[in-house]
Design a protein around this motif. Structure first.
Motif, PDB file in Angstrom:
ATOM      1  N   VAL A  19      -1.079  12.662  -9.593  1.00  0.00           N
ATOM      2  CA  VAL A  19      -2.002  13.770  -9.351  1.00  0.00           C
ATOM      3  C   VAL A  19      -1.305  15.122  -9.438  1.00  0.00           C
ATOM      4  O   VAL A  19      -1.810  16.059 -10.050  1.00  0.00           O
ATOM      5  N   GLY A  56      -5.915  10.207 -10.914  1.00  0.00           N
ATOM      6  CA  GLY A  56      -5.309   9.708  -9.685  1.00  0.00           C
ATOM      7  C   GLY A  56      -6.340   9.034  -8.801  1.00  0.00           C
ATOM      8  O   GLY A  56      -6.069   8.008  -8.175  1.00  0.00           O
ATOM      9  N   PHE A  57      -7.535   9.604  -8.762  1.00  0.00           N
ATOM     10  CA  PHE A  57      -8.593   9.035  -7.943  1.00  0.00           C
ATOM     11  C   PHE A  57      -8.939   7.627  -8.420  1.00  0.00           C
ATOM     12  O   PHE A  57      -9.014   6.681  -7.649  1.00  0.00           O
ATOM     13  N   THR A  69       0.458   7.689  -6.587  1.00  0.00           N
ATOM     14  CA  THR A  69      -0.704   8.565  -6.741  1.00  0.00           C
ATOM     15  C   THR A  69      -0.283  10.029  -6.686  1.00  0.00           C
ATOM     16  O   THR A  69      -0.740  10.845  -7.489  1.00  0.00           O
ATOM     17  N   LEU A 118      -7.397  -4.547  -1.213  1.00  0.00           N
ATOM     18  CA  LEU A 118      -8.311  -5.025  -0.181  1.00  0.00           C
ATOM     19  C   LEU A 118      -8.637  -6.504  -0.390  1.00  0.00           C
ATOM     20  O   LEU A 118      -8.811  -7.250   0.570  1.00  0.00           O
ATOM     21  N   ILE A 148       0.923   5.340  -2.444  1.00  0.00           N
ATOM     22  CA  ILE A 148       0.909   6.760  -2.057  1.00  0.00           C
ATOM     23  C   ILE A 148       1.837   7.592  -2.951  1.00  0.00           C
ATOM     24  O   ILE A 148       1.390   8.569  -3.544  1.00  0.00           O
ATOM     25  N   GLU A 206       0.827  -1.203   0.000  1.00  0.00           N
ATOM     26  CA  GLU A 206       0.000   0.000   0.000  1.00  0.00           C
ATOM     27  C   GLU A 206       0.861   1.253   0.000  1.00  0.00           C
ATOM     28  O   GLU A 206       0.458   2.287  -0.533  1.00  0.00           O
ATOM     29  N   PHE A 231      -6.101   5.243  -7.636  1.00  0.00           N
ATOM     30  CA  PHE A 231      -5.997   4.885  -6.225  1.00  0.00           C
ATOM     31  C   PHE A 231      -7.110   3.923  -5.831  1.00  0.00           C
ATOM     32  O   PHE A 231      -6.870   2.880  -5.227  1.00  0.00           O
ATOM     33  N   ILE A 232      -8.343   4.284  -6.200  1.00  0.00           N
ATOM     34  CA  ILE A 232      -9.478   3.486  -5.743  1.00  0.00           C
ATOM     35  C   ILE A 232      -9.408   2.067  -6.315  1.00  0.00           C
ATOM     36  O   ILE A 232      -9.545   1.081  -5.589  1.00  0.00           O
ATOM     37  N   GLU A 273      -6.517  14.869 -11.175  1.00  0.00           N
ATOM     38  CA  GLU A 273      -7.161  14.410  -9.939  1.00  0.00           C
ATOM     39  C   GLU A 273      -8.052  13.211 -10.211  1.00  0.00           C
ATOM     40  O   GLU A 273      -8.054  12.238  -9.463  1.00  0.00           O
ATOM     41  N   HIS A 323      -6.619   0.100  -4.973  1.00  0.00           N
ATOM     42  CA  HIS A 323      -6.888  -0.164  -3.562  1.00  0.00           C
ATOM     43  C   HIS A 323      -7.905  -1.294  -3.409  1.00  0.00           C
ATOM     44  O   HIS A 323      -7.813  -2.092  -2.472  1.00  0.00           O
ATOM     45  N   VAL A 324      -8.857  -1.363  -4.315  1.00  0.00           N
ATOM     46  CA  VAL A 324      -9.797  -2.498  -4.270  1.00  0.00           C
ATOM     47  C   VAL A 324      -9.025  -3.806  -4.394  1.00  0.00           C
ATOM     48  O   VAL A 324      -9.263  -4.773  -3.658  1.00  0.00           O
TER      49      VAL A 324
END
Lengths: 490, 486
Positions: free
Chosen positions: B150, B162-163, B146, B174, B143, B139, B166-167, B159, B170-171
């Protein structure tokens, strides 16, 4: 009723005298505003420091208080936040005056927090809870010359007073049927082995949950929170979000665990159910906010959901890890949310706007404050390396460990909620450090180290707890084991 | 110096450089030099370690959170040495390229700080010994990348890019987290060396679910279709040196995760049952990425889609679960890196010289930029797996693995995609450097730093192509550590 308010000792004495002295000193020096806030801040921070010192060896032996392991874990959190907020609030006091009232109420509120943890019977818990609540009502509407804080405060008072009354009725009911107010003496049983939910015991359970659910912002009793937090002074929002709201939940737990011998299953499942709803509603509410403090307020509702989820798994499924995660989350949330609120408060003052969209590029001008805000946001979103992940990790893990569908469902919902929370944290972080420096014309205000230091310390606390939480784990595990013992030694 | 000391010397410099960037806000040039030195040191040390690893294992372990049973450590075996050395090497070469491509005064110190943190965290991921440590560094990678996308992105709305990046990644993370938590609960340990033995006792259903979660999580990082949607925007709108890192290096983390966790941990029965679906996903990615690349006119987007296609090759090789196929995928970590970095850098040279991002705006640049054109051709042939270049060896092994596994139809489809790859890659190079010119009279050959970086990559590719022996020995050891020694 011997020992009604718990065997309070030197800690309570220090806090109570701190409250009186802070009030007296600041009020007497009212005409010299600078002196007034300096003295008020020093006295209240001093009282909190003394109280913390008294909780740890070698001074611990001076006062045997009613604090059990749970209290020994949570009381320092409240007191430390008190110190941070006392230092931070000096900025606000310089401009508004009324330092005597403010610091007096702040110390009283924290006294209530410690008192709840120390109290050994239901009425004692209730009295300290009310001390905390009444102080918080006043603090929320502290800026009484403005309209919005007073409206928010009114909403807060009405809903919370109703909640308190319901909780008191629950306490009264249990006294009526058992003739005792001592925690743990009632021993009602509900559920499979005991009587049903429509018995007096069931009614007392329902009243207590609903009453204290208001204070702990459990959905659907959460509506007061966004208004109260966003219009309170930043320092007050920080401490309210960091420990006061949590105390509503801890009080609920104390009362219910104290009155019911086998509250485990129904109450635990109820908590898990409410937790999933609370975190989802909180996160969805935060997604559409443009006001930074309102966004953080909704996020507080969501974070309360995590604590309920962990505790619910502990109670309903008998998982120590859930309790551990929940209690740890109180600590990590206190550091990250207080850090976020305090940093946001400074940013709002510096930029003269609460609108996130207008904070573009603020990070380049105020790198330290914005840095703390970013660290806090990453932590709140459960990114590893920051405090929030460490506590959420146990909550996620507990549900998967249970091997039950319910536990796994709650864990997955918690994970999805963390993901959802990125939906509002990420844009904030992006905007803060955006390249073009087009932030609104700054309202220049001088800053003292008193305001920055607490913010920076909280930021470091978030990093420290996220990377190396070992120093707090002993106390945490003792608290978790103690709570499990209250649950009937599972 | 002992190997343990050297190991720390290989991992630490990037983190130190990142930290120093924090204090050198005013001195971007100095930061750039420090970062270059740090990554160079890392690459040198890890390279030496990699070629001297053989079958040996070097492991360092420190207690982290003892009461939770979590430690952190560094483990160097043939596989981690190979991947870590590749990452450090590519990071180093990319930074050389930065010397010509980016102006330190424009990007500032923090740009270099984020880059070195990015590279350092990837090296850390590869060396991890503990599930928790792995997840932390996994993880952490997100950072800096991203931030680079961004705050330094070149697109219209960095933005949003990058969003999305990241999302979605990140999924994936997870999914990995859920699987890790499950593994920790089931085995009672988070030590990566211990879990393999303890997992065997679980029921096949549970194991398959765990494996699928991990596969999904790592596939997101590898941008396998249908988890690819974050990639085209992120890779094409990042600043070019970052695109190089994302495309040529970060994808390797997904590959490494699959190799380390799926092949290294799960019993072969579970893997065999997943083999065909994985290969099919690989082939779909190959074709999808290739066809999309054919339809694009923006140069960076073509390169980005080509990454999806190349990751399809790698997944296909892994999915064969044969020794040959997996060794091809391992080798392709380096070879794809070389070719893809070279392709992005060629595109970067053209952008640097002309300012144009679209294929329609360029043409005939070969006369003005002969060296860039030469490197571009090398990159295109490299992607296509043409014989004298290094990728030939890895792609050949990947396809051979496919046929070894006995799944002929899928394998034929995978091989056929090579033609498509060659077509879109060469088409792009030809349109950039040959044919009629379209203005850009002032276009000049790239600065020496950029050419040097590209030359290093092209020469490595040729060298490995002609003398594959030292590397293939290392890769064979790596495959042996996964229990596929045969």
């Amino acid at each position: 009723m011997k020992g009604m308010v718990g065997n309070t000792g030197a800690v309570m004495a220090a806090l109570a005298s701190g409250a009186v002295v802070a009030f007296a000193v600041s009020t007497l020096t009212r005409s010299k505003r600078a002196l007034s806030w300096v003295l008020g801040g020093l006295v209240s921070a001093g009282a909190f420091t003394v109280a913390i010192a008294l909780l740890f060896p070698p001074y611990r032996s001076w006062n045997y208080m009613g604090l059990d392991e749970l209290g020994l874990f949570l009381a320092p959190v409240g007191l430390a936040l008190g110190i941070a907020v006392a230092g931070y609030s000096t900025r606000y006091m310089r401009e508004s005056g009324g330092a005597g009232r403010y610091y007096g109420l702040l110390v009283l509120m924290v006294t209530g927090v410690v008192g709840i943890l120390a109290a050994r019977d239901t009425l004692g818990v209730y009295l300290y809870f009310e001390l905390m609540s009444v102080s918080s009502y006043c603090l929320v509407s502290f800026r009484k010359e403005d309209r919005a804080p007073v409206d928010a405060g009114l909403k807060y008072v009405v809903l919370n007073a109703t909640g308190s009354t319901l909780a008191l009725m629950g306490i009264a009911l249990s006294y009526l049927y058992t003739g005792s107010t001592a925690l743990g003496a009632v021993g009602w049983a509900i559920g499979p082995q005991g009587s049903g939910l429509l018995s007096p015991g069931g009614l007392a359970l329902a009243l207590t949950v609903a009453g204290l659910g208001v204070k702990s912002a459990m959905v659907p009793f959460h509506t007061w929170l966004p208004d109260a937090y966003s219009y309170a002074p930043a320092g007050v929002s920080a401490i309210m979000s960091g420990i006061v709201t949590e105390m509503g939940f801890i009080t609920m737990l104390k009362l219910i665990l104290g009155e019911f011998s086998h509250p485990s299953r129904p109450f635990g499942y109820l908590l898990m159910f409410m937790a999933v709803i609370t975190m989802t509603v909180g996160n969805l509410g935060a997604l559409s906010q443009k006001d930074i403090k309102r966004m953080l307020s909704y996020s507080s509702i969501a974070q309360m959901g995590y604590m309920m989820a962990g505790m619910g798994m502990g109670i309903g499924l008998g998982l120590l890890d859930g309790v551990r995660g929940s209690l740890f989350h109180v600590l990590t949330h206190a550091s990250m949310k207080a850090g976020a609120f305090l940093a946001a408060g400074l940013l709002i003052d510096a930029l003269g706007t609460r609108d996130i969209r207008k904070m573009q590029g603020a990070g380049h001008r105020y790198p330290v404050i914005s840095g703390v805000l970013v660290v806090s946001c990453l932590s709140l979103a459960g990114i590893p390396g920051f405090a929030g992940f460490m506590s959420k990790w146990w909550i996620y893990r507990a549900g998967l460990e249970s091997g039950t569908g319910t536990g796994a469902f709650v864990s997955i919902m918690a994970i999805l909620n963390s993901l959802c929370s990125l939906g509002y944290y990420l844009p904030l972080m992006f905007i803060l450090f955006k390249k073009e420096k087009r932030a609104e014309a700054p309202v220049e205000s001088s800053r003292t180290p008193w305001e920055i230091v607490p913010v920076v310390v909280l930021g470091f606390a978030v990093l420290f707890l996220g990377l190396y939480p070992v120093p707090v784990l002993k106390v945490l595990d003792a608290a978790a084991l103690r709570t499990m013992a209250l649950l009937g030694g599972m | 110096m002992s190997r343990e000391t050297l190991l720390i010397g290989g991992v630490l410099p990037g983190f130190v450089a990142a930290l120093s960037a924090l204090f050198l806000k005013r001195a971007p040039k100095l930061t750039r030099t420090i970062t270059l030195g740090a990554l160079g040191l890392s690459a040198g040390v890890l390279g030496c370690l990699a070629f001297s690893t053989g079958a040996s294992v070097t492991k360092l372990s420190y207690p982290w959170i003892p009461s939770w049973g979590i430690s952190f450590g560094l483990k160097l075996d043939a596989l981690s040495a190979f991947v870590a050395a590749t990452v450090a090497f590519m990071g180093f070469v990319d930074l050389i390229y930065c010397f010509g491509y980016t102006k330190p005064e424009e990007v500032g110190s923090s740009f270099y700080g984020w880059i070195s943190l990015f590279v350092a965290s990837m090296i850390g991921v590869v060396m991890s010994t503990d599930l928790m440590q792995f997840y932390f560094l996994w993880e952490l990678m997100l950072i800096p990348s991203t931030a680079l996308i961004v705050y330094w992105g070149t697109g219209k709305n960095p933005e949003a890019t990058g969003f999305k990046y990241f999302i979605i990644t990140h999924v994936g993370a997870l999914m990995i987290l859920i699987s890790f938590l499950w593994i920790m609960n089931a085995t009672g340990t988070s030590d990566m060396d211990l879990i393999a033995g303890r997992l065997a006792a679980l029921s096949p259903g549970v194991l398959t679910t765990m494996a699928v979660l991990l596969l999904g999580g790592f596939a997101v990082k590898m941008a396998i279709v249908p988890f690819h949607i974050w990639l085209p925007d992120a890779h094409s709108e990042a600043p070019l040196p970052v695109s190089v890192l994302l495309s040529a290096v970060m994808m390797d983390m997904g590959i490494y995760g699959m190799l380390r966790f799926l092949l290294g941990v799960f019993p072969s029965g579970i893997l065999q049952s997943l083999s065909l679906p994985v290969m099919i996903f690989g082939v779909i990615s190959q074709w999808y990425g290739g066809l999309e690349a054919l339809g694009q006119t923006q140069m960076k987007r073509i390169a980005a889609y080509s990454t999806i296609s190349q990751m399809g090759y790698v997944l296909f090789g892994i999915g064969s679960f044969t020794r040959t196929g997996v060794s091809g995928s391992v080798l392709h970590i380096l070879n794809h890196g070389l070719a893809k970095a070279l392709l992005f850098m060629t595109v970067g040279s053209v952008i640097h010289a002309t300012g144009a991002h679209d294929l329609d705006e360029v043409g005939g640049l070969g006369r003005k930029m002969p060296l860039s054109a030469l490197f571009g051709i090398t990159a295109a042939f490299g992607l296509a797996g043409a014989p004298p270049l290094s990728s030939f060896h890895s792609e050949w092994r990947i396809f051979a693995g496919g046929f070894d596994s006995g799944r002929t139809t899928v394998s034929v489809m995978a091989v056929a995609c090579s033609v498509l790859t060659a077509y879109y890659a060469l088409r792009m190079i030809i349109r950039m450097f040959f044919g009629p010119g379209t203005g850009h009279e002032n276009a000049r050959e790239s600065p020496p730093a950029m050419l040097a970086a590209m030359a290093v990559l092209a020469l490595s590719s040729v060298l490995i192509g002609f003398v594959p022996r030292p590397l293939s020995v290392l890769v064979d050891y790596a495959v042996k550590t996964l229990g596929l020694g045969g």
